[in-house]
Write an enzyme that holds these catalytic residues in place. Sequence first.
Site, mmCIF file in Angstrom:
data_model
loop_
_atom_site.group_PDB
_atom_site.id
_atom_site.type_symbol
_atom_site.label_atom_id
_atom_site.label_comp_id
_atom_site.label_asym_id
_atom_site.label_seq_id
_atom_site.Cartn_x
_atom_site.Cartn_y
_atom_site.Cartn_z
ATOM 1 N N CYS A 96 0.767 -1.225 -0.027
ATOM 2 C CA CYS A 96 0.014 0.147 -0.056
ATOM 3 C C CYS A 96 0.914 1.217 0.159
ATOM 4 C CB CYS A 96 -0.859 -0.011 1.442
ATOM 5 S SG CYS A 96 -1.871 -1.575 1.574
ATOM 6 N N ASP A 148 -27.164 42.135 30.341
ATOM 7 C CA ASP A 148 -28.172 41.177 30.375
ATOM 8 C C ASP A 148 -27.979 40.672 31.727
ATOM 9 O OD1 ASP A 148 -30.017 39.031 29.403
ATOM 10 O OD2 ASP A 148 -28.212 37.788 29.336
ATOM 11 N N ASP A 208 -27.960 36.091 23.027
ATOM 12 C CA ASP A 208 -27.785 37.507 23.014
ATOM 13 C C ASP A 208 -27.115 38.022 21.735
ATOM 14 O OD1 ASP A 208 -29.341 38.016 25.187
ATOM 15 O OD2 ASP A 208 -27.298 37.826 26.560
#
Lengths: 125, 768
Positions: free
Chosen positions: B17, B458, B661
Amino acid sequence: MSIDRVVVLAGGLVAIAWINWYFFLSRRTEASATATASGVQEIRVTVAGGYSPRVIRVKTGRPVRLMLERTENNPCSEEIVIPDFGIRRFLPANAVTAVEFTPSVGGTHEITCGMGMLHGQVVVE
Amino acid sequence: MNRTVTLPVSGMTCAACQARVQRALEKAPGVEEATVNLLLNSATVRFDPGLTSPEQLVGAVRGTGYSSHVPSDAPDLAAEELARDVEASREFRELRLKAGVSLAIGLIAMVLTMPLMAHHSDPLLSFAARWVDSPIRGAMPWLYRASPRALSYGLLAVTLWVVTWAGRHFYIRAFQAFRHRAADMNTLIAVGTGAALLFSIFVTLDPGFFRARGVAPDLYYEAVILIIALILTGNALEARAKRRTGAALRTLTLLQPAFARVVRDGSELTLPVAQVAVGDTVSARPGERIAVDGTVVEGTSAVDESMLTGESLAVEKVTGSRVVGGTINGTGAFRYRATAVGQESVLARIVSMLRDAQGSRAPLQRLADRISGIFVPVVISLAIATFVLWYLLTPEASFVRAFAAGVSVLIIACPCAMGLAVPTAIMVATGRAANLGFLVKGGEALERVGRIDMIMLDKTGTITMGKAVLTDVVGHPEESDLSWLGAVASLEAVSEHPVAAAISHGAAARGVRVDPVTGFTAEPGRGASGTVAGHRVVVGNEAMLAKEGIDPAPLRPAAALLAAQGKTAVYAAVGGALVGLLAVADPVRPSSAATVAAFRKLGLEVSMVSGDNQVTAEAVAGQVGIQHIVAGALPDGKVAEIRRAQAHGRVVAMVGDGVNDAPALAAADLGIAIGGGTDIAAEAADVVLMRPDLAIVLQALGLSRKTVRVMRQNLFWAFIYNVIGIPVAAGILYPRFGILLSPVLASAAMALSSVCVVGNSLRLRKFV
């Protein structure tokens, strides 16, 4: 006025005129990027005390790859900045660095060095 | 010029391979050399980037049936930073050596020049000459007996050596730039010293020619050497300082460990980090750096995350906790499942955000950019004009003075200070910000911070912890026994409701034991019930109790009181009898109240927006001292609130979490996202806090304001330096005060000016 003074005055004026013409008004090198098999518009740019070609023409909408070959170790050119595409890259000396971006709208975009001394342009058509 | 890339190749099982992949790569166009390594599952390819690309090489590998992908940028980024650092330190060492040697030679040359001149054309040197002339005459009388001609040839040789050894790059770079019709600092130095050198060479070769024409045959050798030496000294200091400006980014890229201990088939394998895949189980040993991002699956420890979040206390990690690659494991050992690798990792994203920020331009810079583009040719023109004017306007010895003034103009002008003014400040400030625990998106955002006059916070997750906890346990008015808490906690431990989770955690913290539950049922919107140790347990609101036929009246006043404090109260009943009341609330962060007060002190108007009801919002606002609140606001409502303030001319900063937010963060003039150490995905934000602490916003405001101040100082200094320096060098003070700047003094001033600018930017590193 003595002859030497006339010569110095005339010579000085000519020199000043020539410098301003040479650096600001003369023709710039231009080249278009060519598309590779994979559809990337590629162009090789030599970086050494400036960019050549100085004006790079590319087409809108397709990725552009600048193969920047920096052939000097002058720190003045060690970074390339293309502010409109948010690019700031370090260019290693004596090596090729690929910088990629995809222009979406036409226009002229400045290329500068890290300190804004060297100039080039990407013209998107 | 060739490039080398290492591609991961997977699927290879044998030498055949390997050979096949290798052949395919070698046959691909543009490939110089390919080496496939079966053990490392990688292919290292040297290729010509003009002919092929990593993408095409990956295509060639895939064509053989094995899989591969273009390696992620993250390791490249570290390599790039490293390469840059290596180059910078090499540059510094080289400059230091050259500066030192030429400075020493310059001083020797000065001594050698003494016998050659009665008066020195350079005011600085002639001043120095008056002091050292007689000691030298005493110490080295032979010097004064040497032939002037021999001395000047000796000086010429020494100068040529210094110019070609230490100063060569100025001339080469100036020429390179000239060919590209560009000009930079090197152009000025090359033209200035080149002119002085050429003049001196002509004088050395034929002094009589100049004398006959009434021009003093002055030599500038020692000036040329000293100019080069001083500018090299400045460059060396600048190179060292510039290296420091990028230190924060470099440190972050170096946090990424190279190897990971991956657990496969029960044993630990040490693999390069690039080969770790999402889903792999990785082991972290005590004292080691955590390799990739993940979730703890086994074991406990405390992890030092200070390098990413600025949080100095180690963070406890138990099963289910998230860990971040690059942080340092404490004394425990644990295993975790990889959740993000390569470019997706938190560290890589922080590095790339920081790099983008450092590369960004600030609007303040625009003027400097415009000026530096035309600066050098304009200065050369001015230098020529200076020479011409001096020549035309002074009666005697005009050439020498005209020449010295022209050279001084070239040497004193410093475009570098202008070019460095803003970028170095941005580099240092964004790096310092990362150390302190926040990321700023760039120079433009830094500038905007300074204009903020209103800050909108927030509530949930910003002012408060963002997580409900059990705050109150109230018993039945006629019962003091709280043993029922165990039964309630057992029931709630089974439930998935957030309030239930807060109660069961809170009870566990109070040392309550949990028993098994049978017959659990949840009633959405009401509560839950079940059987614990043979007793029926009911937890819920009044509606839940009503359904069970239990009267909540005895605890109703207490419930109303808790609700008024913004808490959520639930009743508990065991065995059909009301036993108590539990209150759950999202507690205010310890630093919130002090931070709000500090915002006010800075002159900012503070308001709070919340999606919660009016009562809860008012309760929290009261605790931290905010008067202006908007409750019941949906994400759109927050945006509308920001737009309303902007319509009144306010410059609004919004602080919120990056996910819910996001629209408000984008709408605000400055969006500040509160992230955790593990979550920096805040596209919409200009500033991302890496640990949830409102107090960092204060640091961000302070650092930004200081940075803008430093940029302004730098620009002012760089401009004023040139605006004053160039005319003085040109001799504007001479007619009135007789002050003429020497080229050597000019070079010292120029070297100092850019060092000052970088040094001023480096002060930001000490910001706390």
